[in-house]
Design a protein around this motif. Sequence first.
Motif, PDB file in Angstrom:
ATOM      1  N   ASP A   8      54.520  55.069  57.211  1.00 58.08           N
ATOM      2  CA  ASP A   8      55.307  54.910  58.428  1.00 58.08           C
ATOM      3  C   ASP A   8      54.469  55.007  59.702  1.00 58.08           C
ATOM      4  OD1 ASP A   8      54.734  57.586  58.181  1.00 58.08           O
ATOM      5  OD2 ASP A   8      56.761  58.284  58.636  1.00 58.08           O
ATOM      6  N   THR A   9      53.150  54.820  59.578  1.00 54.69           N
ATOM      7  CA  THR A   9      52.284  54.846  60.757  1.00 54.69           C
ATOM      8  C   THR A   9      51.486  53.544  60.820  1.00 54.69           C
ATOM      9  OG1 THR A   9      50.423  55.836  59.572  1.00 54.69           O
ATOM     10  CG2 THR A   9      51.989  57.359  60.614  1.00 54.69           C
ATOM     11  N   PRO A  10      51.078  53.134  62.028  1.00 52.36           N
ATOM     12  CA  PRO A  10      50.264  51.909  62.137  1.00 52.36           C
ATOM     13  C   PRO A  10      48.956  52.005  61.336  1.00 52.36           C
ATOM     14  CG  PRO A  10      51.085  52.547  64.293  1.00 52.36           C
ATOM     15  CD  PRO A  10      51.443  53.654  63.349  1.00 52.36           C
ATOM     16  N   ASP A  11      48.312  53.173  61.353  1.00 47.77           N
ATOM     17  CA  ASP A  11      47.072  53.340  60.584  1.00 47.77           C
ATOM     18  C   ASP A  11      47.316  53.163  59.087  1.00 47.77           C
ATOM     19  OD1 ASP A  11      45.548  53.816  62.840  1.00 47.77           O
ATOM     20  OD2 ASP A  11      45.705  56.007  62.669  1.00 47.77           O
ATOM     21  N   GLY A  12      48.390  53.730  58.593  1.00 49.21           N
ATOM     22  CA  GLY A  12      48.715  53.620  57.173  1.00 49.21           C
ATOM     23  C   GLY A  12      49.054  52.199  56.773  1.00 49.21           C
ATOM     24  N   ARG A  13      49.841  51.499  57.601  1.00 43.29           N
ATOM     25  CA  ARG A  13      50.180  50.111  57.297  1.00 43.29           C
ATOM     26  C   ARG A  13      48.938  49.224  57.339  1.00 43.29           C
ATOM     27  NH1 ARG A  13      54.806  51.720  60.147  1.00 43.29           N
ATOM     28  NH2 ARG A  13      54.012  50.909  62.120  1.00 43.29           N
ATOM     29  N   ARG A  14      48.039  49.495  58.289  1.00 44.04           N
ATOM     30  CA  ARG A  14      46.791  48.726  58.393  1.00 44.04           C
ATOM     31  C   ARG A  14      45.916  48.960  57.162  1.00 44.04           C
ATOM     32  NH1 ARG A  14      44.815  51.024  62.646  1.00 44.04           N
ATOM     33  NH2 ARG A  14      46.313  49.991  64.004  1.00 44.04           N
ATOM     34  N   ALA A  15      45.791  50.202  56.734  1.00 43.49           N
ATOM     35  CA  ALA A  15      44.989  50.510  55.545  1.00 43.49           C
ATOM     36  C   ALA A  15      45.572  49.835  54.307  1.00 43.49           C
ATOM     37  CB  ALA A  15      44.915  52.024  55.346  1.00 43.49           C
ATOM     38  N   GLU A  16      46.894  49.830  54.186  1.00 46.02           N
ATOM     39  CA  GLU A  16      47.527  49.182  53.042  1.00 46.02           C
ATOM     40  C   GLU A  16      47.307  47.668  53.091  1.00 46.02           C
ATOM     41  OE1 GLU A  16      51.700  49.281  50.562  1.00 46.02           O
ATOM     42  OE2 GLU A  16      51.575  50.302  52.480  1.00 46.02           O
ATOM     43  N   TYR A  17      47.424  47.070  54.279  1.00 42.81           N
ATOM     44  CA  TYR A  17      47.211  45.626  54.428  1.00 42.81           C
ATOM     45  C   TYR A  17      45.797  45.249  53.999  1.00 42.81           C
ATOM     46  CZ  TYR A  17      46.146  41.176  56.602  1.00 42.81           C
ATOM     47  OH  TYR A  17      45.726  39.895  56.826  1.00 42.81           O
ATOM     48  N   TRP A  18      44.793  45.966  54.526  1.00 42.34           N
ATOM     49  CA  TRP A  18      43.410  45.611  54.216  1.00 42.34           C
ATOM     50  C   TRP A  18      43.063  45.913  52.760  1.00 42.34           C
ATOM     51  CZ3 TRP A  18      41.139  42.093  56.723  1.00 42.34           C
ATOM     52  CH2 TRP A  18      41.395  41.902  58.067  1.00 42.34           C
ATOM     53  N   GLY A  19      43.669  46.914  52.171  1.00 34.89           N
ATOM     54  CA  GLY A  19      43.469  47.174  50.744  1.00 34.89           C
ATOM     55  C   GLY A  19      43.997  46.037  49.888  1.00 34.89           C
ATOM     56  N   ARG A  20      45.187  45.550  50.212  1.00 40.34           N
ATOM     57  CA  ARG A  20      45.742  44.407  49.484  1.00 40.34           C
ATOM     58  C   ARG A  20      44.919  43.152  49.731  1.00 40.34           C
ATOM     59  NH1 ARG A  20      52.246  45.043  50.344  1.00 40.34           N
ATOM     60  NH2 ARG A  20      52.490  46.800  48.921  1.00 40.34           N
ATOM     61  N   PHE A  21      44.463  42.963  50.975  1.00 38.37           N
ATOM     62  CA  PHE A  21      43.645  41.798  51.300  1.00 38.37           C
ATOM     63  C   PHE A  21      42.360  41.798  50.482  1.00 38.37           C
ATOM     64  CE2 PHE A  21      40.263  39.765  53.750  1.00 38.37           C
ATOM     65  CZ  PHE A  21      40.808  38.499  53.915  1.00 38.37           C
ATOM     66  N   ARG A  22      41.676  42.938  50.402  1.00 38.53           N
ATOM     67  CA  ARG A  22      40.436  43.029  49.611  1.00 38.53           C
ATOM     68  C   ARG A  22      40.710  42.745  48.139  1.00 38.53           C
ATOM     69  NH1 ARG A  22      39.313  47.471  53.031  1.00 38.53           N
ATOM     70  NH2 ARG A  22      40.155  48.873  51.461  1.00 38.53           N
ATOM     71  N   PHE A  23      41.819  43.262  47.617  1.00 36.34           N
ATOM     72  CA  PHE A  23      42.171  43.022  46.219  1.00 36.34           C
ATOM     73  C   PHE A  23      42.393  41.537  45.976  1.00 36.34           C
ATOM     74  CE2 PHE A  23      45.534  42.411  43.034  1.00 36.34           C
ATOM     75  CZ  PHE A  23      44.880  42.909  41.922  1.00 36.34           C
ATOM     76  N   ARG A  24      43.170  40.887  46.837  1.00 33.72           N
ATOM     77  CA  ARG A  24      43.455  39.461  46.669  1.00 33.72           C
ATOM     78  C   ARG A  24      42.199  38.615  46.833  1.00 33.72           C
ATOM     79  NH1 ARG A  24      49.038  39.824  50.089  1.00 33.72           N
ATOM     80  NH2 ARG A  24      50.303  40.644  48.381  1.00 33.72           N
ATOM     81  N   LEU A  25      41.352  38.963  47.772  1.00 37.22           N
ATOM     82  CA  LEU A  25      40.099  38.239  47.969  1.00 37.22           C
ATOM     83  C   LEU A  25      39.199  38.371  46.738  1.00 37.22           C
ATOM     84  CD1 LEU A  25      38.288  36.622  49.909  1.00 37.22           C
ATOM     85  CD2 LEU A  25      37.377  38.803  50.704  1.00 37.22           C
ATOM     86  N   THR A  26      39.106  39.569  46.204  1.00 37.28           N
ATOM     87  CA  THR A  26      38.301  39.786  45.008  1.00 37.28           C
ATOM     88  C   THR A  26      38.843  38.978  43.836  1.00 37.28           C
ATOM     89  OG1 THR A  26      37.728  42.008  45.765  1.00 37.28           O
ATOM     90  CG2 THR A  26      37.425  41.547  43.418  1.00 37.28           C
ATOM     91  N   CYS A  27      40.158  38.962  43.659  1.00 37.57           N
ATOM     92  CA  CYS A  27      40.758  38.176  42.573  1.00 37.57           C
ATOM     93  C   CYS A  27      40.463  36.696  42.767  1.00 37.57           C
ATOM     94  CB  CYS A  27      42.269  38.410  42.513  1.00 37.57           C
ATOM     95  SG  CYS A  27      42.713  40.031  41.878  1.00 37.57           S
ATOM     96  N   GLY A  28      40.543  36.209  43.988  1.00 32.64           N
ATOM     97  CA  GLY A  28      40.250  34.809  44.271  1.00 32.64           C
ATOM     98  C   GLY A  28      38.805  34.453  43.966  1.00 32.64           C
ATOM     99  N   VAL A  29      37.882  35.301  44.347  1.00 32.89           N
ATOM    100  CA  VAL A  29      36.458  35.041  44.083  1.00 32.89           C
ATOM    101  C   VAL A  29      36.191  35.058  42.579  1.00 32.89           C
ATOM    102  CG1 VAL A  29      34.142  36.016  44.343  1.00 32.89           C
ATOM    103  CG2 VAL A  29      35.652  35.847  46.321  1.00 32.89           C
ATOM    104  N   VAL A  30      36.750  36.017  41.862  1.00 36.44           N
ATOM    105  CA  VAL A  30      36.560  36.093  40.413  1.00 36.44           C
ATOM    106  C   VAL A  30      37.146  34.856  39.744  1.00 36.44           C
ATOM    107  CG1 VAL A  30      37.248  37.344  38.322  1.00 36.44           C
ATOM    108  CG2 VAL A  30      36.381  38.591  40.295  1.00 36.44           C
ATOM    109  N   LEU A  31      38.320  34.415  40.166  1.00 32.00           N
ATOM    110  CA  LEU A  31      38.941  33.219  39.601  1.00 32.00           C
ATOM    111  C   LEU A  31      38.084  31.984  39.878  1.00 32.00           C
ATOM    112  CD1 LEU A  31      41.310  31.925  38.134  1.00 32.00           C
ATOM    113  CD2 LEU A  31      42.449  31.706  40.347  1.00 32.00           C
ATOM    114  N   ALA A  32      37.581  31.861  41.108  1.00 36.53           N
ATOM    115  CA  ALA A  32      36.733  30.719  41.450  1.00 36.53           C
ATOM    116  C   ALA A  32      35.458  30.707  40.601  1.00 36.53           C
ATOM    117  CB  ALA A  32      36.393  30.755  42.937  1.00 36.53           C
TER     118      ALA A  32
END
Length: 134
Positions: free
Chosen positions: A95-119
């Motif tokens: 419920d804080t901007p810092d927490g939402r930002r950390a969650e966003y970037w964590g998901r972004f890194r996960f998705r980026l890693t999955c995309g690179v591995v798939l490629a």
Amino acid sequence: MPRTPDPGAPESAHEEEEERWLDGREVAELWPVREEWLPGAAGRADVRIRRYGGESRGTYGAAPTYYSYHPGDVRRAATAIAEGRVDIPSVWRTDTPDGRRAEYWGRFRFRLTCGVVLALALLLLGVAIYGVVS
């Protein structure tokens, strides 16, 4: 280690009425804390925890660790967290901007890693099927 009572001992009414301990997902619904930080937040809020797993697998690392939380302590801590009496870092919270930002970037890194591995997997598959590209 489970304790077995004497065969002649009467059963305690308290043992029969004990509530089921909550898992991480249930606690995450009650607290504004990201699930991976629940054990730390529970420690700060003096919530009793049961830990399962985590034993060593030797060369292969460790088994996953699971936590259960005492239901009465969780309810008490939910009120304390909502009133701000428990000091929880803002990046742990949902419920804080810092927490939402950390969650966003964590998901972004996960998705980026999955995309690179798939490629890379598709590239290796293409090289294996069609041979060396000239």
